[in-house]
Design a protein around this motif. Structure first.
Motif, PDB file in Angstrom:
ATOM      1  N   MET A 160       0.929  -3.451  -5.330  1.00  0.00           N
ATOM      2  CA  MET A 160      -0.149  -3.923  -6.030  1.00  0.00           C
ATOM      3  C   MET A 160       0.800  -4.622  -7.417  1.00  0.00           C
ATOM      4  N   THR A 161       1.874  -4.860  -7.731  1.00  0.00           N
ATOM      5  CA  THR A 161       2.603  -5.037  -8.890  1.00  0.00           C
ATOM      6  C   THR A 161       2.452  -7.111  -8.638  1.00  0.00           C
ATOM      7  N   ILE A 162       2.985  -7.424  -7.491  1.00  0.00           N
ATOM      8  CA  ILE A 162       2.288  -8.634  -7.552  1.00  0.00           C
ATOM      9  C   ILE A 162       1.295  -8.755  -7.396  1.00  0.00           C
ATOM     10  N   GLY A 163       0.083  -8.158  -7.240  1.00  0.00           N
ATOM     11  CA  GLY A 163      -1.666  -9.037  -7.127  1.00  0.00           C
ATOM     12  C   GLY A 163      -1.335  -8.708  -8.557  1.00  0.00           C
ATOM     13  N   MET A 164      -1.317  -8.076  -9.338  1.00  0.00           N
ATOM     14  CA  MET A 164      -1.636  -7.887 -11.007  1.00  0.00           C
ATOM     15  C   MET A 164      -1.049  -8.896 -11.615  1.00  0.00           C
ATOM     16  N   ARG A 165       0.678  -9.517 -11.568  1.00  0.00           N
ATOM     17  CA  ARG A 165       1.395  -9.975 -11.691  1.00  0.00           C
ATOM     18  C   ARG A 165      -0.020 -11.676 -11.432  1.00  0.00           C
ATOM     19  N   ARG A 166       0.395 -11.962 -10.481  1.00  0.00           N
ATOM     20  CA  ARG A 166       0.202 -13.757 -10.250  1.00  0.00           C
ATOM     21  C   ARG A 166      -1.848 -13.238 -10.101  1.00  0.00           C
ATOM     22  N   GLY A 167      -2.571 -12.334 -10.485  1.00  0.00           N
ATOM     23  CA  GLY A 167      -3.651 -12.175 -10.416  1.00  0.00           C
ATOM     24  C   GLY A 167      -4.604 -12.828  -9.404  1.00  0.00           C
ATOM     25  N   LEU A 168      -4.042 -11.531  -8.203  1.00  0.00           N
ATOM     26  CA  LEU A 168      -3.849 -11.776  -6.669  1.00  0.00           C
ATOM     27  C   LEU A 168      -4.743 -10.247  -6.241  1.00  0.00           C
ATOM     28  N   PHE A 169      -6.436 -10.764  -6.420  1.00  0.00           N
ATOM     29  CA  PHE A 169      -7.662  -9.383  -6.389  1.00  0.00           C
ATOM     30  C   PHE A 169      -7.129  -8.889  -4.720  1.00  0.00           C
ATOM     31  N   TYR A 170      -6.830  -9.996  -3.499  1.00  0.00           N
ATOM     32  CA  TYR A 170      -6.926  -9.276  -3.093  1.00  0.00           C
ATOM     33  C   TYR A 170      -5.472  -8.659  -2.499  1.00  0.00           C
ATOM     34  N   VAL A 171      -4.288  -9.084  -2.744  1.00  0.00           N
ATOM     35  CA  VAL A 171      -3.345  -8.976  -2.773  1.00  0.00           C
ATOM     36  C   VAL A 171      -3.154  -7.444  -3.737  1.00  0.00           C
ATOM     37  N   LYS A 172      -3.601  -7.250  -4.365  1.00  0.00           N
ATOM     38  CA  LYS A 172      -4.068  -5.620  -5.260  1.00  0.00           C
ATOM     39  C   LYS A 172      -4.953  -4.794  -4.344  1.00  0.00           C
ATOM     40  N   VAL A 173      -6.136  -4.858  -3.857  1.00  0.00           N
ATOM     41  CA  VAL A 173      -6.774  -3.860  -2.942  1.00  0.00           C
ATOM     42  C   VAL A 173      -5.767  -4.090  -1.772  1.00  0.00           C
ATOM     43  N   SER A 174      -5.316  -4.851  -0.780  1.00  0.00           N
ATOM     44  CA  SER A 174      -4.887  -4.574   0.238  1.00  0.00           C
ATOM     45  C   SER A 174      -3.517  -3.544  -0.423  1.00  0.00           C
ATOM     46  N   GLY A 175      -2.377  -3.982  -1.781  1.00  0.00           N
ATOM     47  CA  GLY A 175      -2.275  -3.062  -1.801  1.00  0.00           C
ATOM     48  C   GLY A 175      -2.409  -1.190  -1.969  1.00  0.00           C
ATOM     49  N   ILE A 176      -3.637  -1.392  -2.567  1.00  0.00           N
ATOM     50  CA  ILE A 176      -4.175   0.270  -3.322  1.00  0.00           C
ATOM     51  C   ILE A 176      -4.569   0.549  -1.837  1.00  0.00           C
ATOM     52  N   ALA A 177      -4.741  -0.020  -0.645  1.00  0.00           N
ATOM     53  CA  ALA A 177      -5.886   0.614   0.334  1.00  0.00           C
ATOM     54  C   ALA A 177      -4.108   0.364   1.256  1.00  0.00           C
ATOM     55  N   LEU A 178      -3.003   0.392   1.149  1.00  0.00           N
ATOM     56  CA  LEU A 178      -1.984   0.284   1.937  1.00  0.00           C
ATOM     57  C   LEU A 178      -1.956   2.205   1.404  1.00  0.00           C
ATOM     58  N   LEU A 179      -1.243   1.987  -0.258  1.00  0.00           N
ATOM     59  CA  LEU A 179      -0.992   3.154  -0.797  1.00  0.00           C
ATOM     60  C   LEU A 179      -2.010   3.998  -0.131  1.00  0.00           C
ATOM     61  N   ALA A 180      -3.835   3.957   0.151  1.00  0.00           N
ATOM     62  CA  ALA A 180      -4.418   4.933  -0.252  1.00  0.00           C
ATOM     63  C   ALA A 180      -3.700   5.424   1.586  1.00  0.00           C
ATOM     64  N   GLY A 181      -3.648   4.784   2.716  1.00  0.00           N
ATOM     65  CA  GLY A 181      -3.972   5.411   3.659  1.00  0.00           C
ATOM     66  C   GLY A 181      -2.487   6.198   4.314  1.00  0.00           C
ATOM     67  N   THR A 182      -1.458   6.029   3.225  1.00  0.00           N
ATOM     68  CA  THR A 182      -0.236   6.212   3.656  1.00  0.00           C
ATOM     69  C   THR A 182      -0.560   7.221   3.264  1.00  0.00           C
ATOM     70  N   LEU A 183      -0.768   7.365   1.916  1.00  0.00           N
ATOM     71  CA  LEU A 183      -0.949   9.256   1.067  1.00  0.00           C
ATOM     72  C   LEU A 183      -2.103   9.626   2.863  1.00  0.00           C
ATOM     73  N   ILE A 184      -3.196   9.352   2.617  1.00  0.00           N
ATOM     74  CA  ILE A 184      -3.485  10.395   3.731  1.00  0.00           C
ATOM     75  C   ILE A 184      -2.770  10.244   4.709  1.00  0.00           C
ATOM     76  N   SER A 185      -2.088   9.347   5.654  1.00  0.00           N
ATOM     77  CA  SER A 185      -1.005   9.511   6.931  1.00  0.00           C
ATOM     78  C   SER A 185      -0.060  11.086   6.518  1.00  0.00           C
ATOM     79  N   MET A 186       0.118  10.879   5.365  1.00  0.00           N
ATOM     80  CA  MET A 186       1.062  11.898   4.550  1.00  0.00           C
ATOM     81  C   MET A 186       0.427  13.400   4.794  1.00  0.00           C
ATOM     82  N   LEU A 187      -0.328  13.801   3.817  1.00  0.00           N
ATOM     83  CA  LEU A 187      -1.677  14.612   3.469  1.00  0.00           C
ATOM     84  C   LEU A 187      -2.206  15.275   5.637  1.00  0.00           C
ATOM     85  N   ILE A 188      -2.852  14.714   6.303  1.00  0.00           N
ATOM     86  CA  ILE A 188      -2.695  15.109   7.685  1.00  0.00           C
ATOM     87  C   ILE A 188      -1.695  15.311   8.419  1.00  0.00           C
ATOM     88  N   ARG A 189      -0.249  15.060   7.891  1.00  0.00           N
ATOM     89  CA  ARG A 189       0.416  15.218   9.291  1.00  0.00           C
ATOM     90  C   ARG A 189       1.167  16.108   8.180  1.00  0.00           C
TER      91      ARG A 189
END
Length: 176
Positions: A147-176
């Motif tokens: 997300m930081t790299i996406g924001m600094r370089r202005g790369l929307f898809y990297v920022k969105v991928s970071g958010i998706a990875l964050l959400a997926g990891t948090l969901i994985s932690m909550l399910i477990r």
């Protein structure tokens, strides 16, 4: 108009175009006018000169992703050898990124490939050496980095991928 005078004018227009002193459309028009349509030939020569190397850089860099997954999931190598191979892949991807940057070509694809390989390296190493909670923490750190790299370089898809990875990891932690 003399040839020398035309060359001076053409060089000046190219300087304007390179330094964005005039819009590209105007510069292209003026170049076509003063070179009598011959400036397109120079452009074609430049593209054909650099495109084989760029195609090679992009192809080799793109092949690092399947190689990385192969090293992690389909080999019987120890974690140390896997980590060394992935570190080498990440380093070569970073090197390819710098070579592509020198050619003034887009570096977004090599950046994303480097991020994916680093993610594989860090999470697989953390999952092997530490309990699962630490591997999830490493995944969260990767997500924040993306997300930081996406924001600094202005790369929307990297920022969105970071958010998706964050959400997926948090969901994985909550399910477990």
């Amino acid at each position: 108009m003399s040839k020398n005078r035309k060359d001076v004018i053409v060089d000046e227009i190219r300087y304007w175009k390179e330094n964005k002193l005039l819009p590209d459309k105007y510069c292209d028009f003026l170049l076509a006018l003063y070179t009598e349509g011959e400036s397109g030939a120079d452009k074609e020569k430049k593209v054909s000169r650099t495109s084989p190397w760029l195609a090679t850089y992009y192809s080799v860099n793109f092949l690092l992703i399947p190689l990385s997954f192969t090293v992690i999931y389909f080999t019987e190598n120890g974690i140390i050898l896997q980590s060394l191979l992935l570190t080498g892949f990440a380093a070569s991807s970073f090197l390819m990124q710098s070579l592509i940057k020198k050619e003034n070509a887009p570096v977004e694809l090599p950046l994303v490939i480097t991020l994916i390989i680093v993610f594989l390296l860090t999470t697989s190493s953390a999952a092997y050496y530490f309990p699962v909670i630490y591997a999830e923490g490493v995944a969260l750190l990767n997500a924040v980095g993306w997300m930081t790299i996406g924001m600094r370089r202005g790369l929307f898809y990297v920022k969105v991928s970071g958010i998706a990875l964050l959400a997926g990891t948090l969901i994985s932690m909550l399910i477990r």
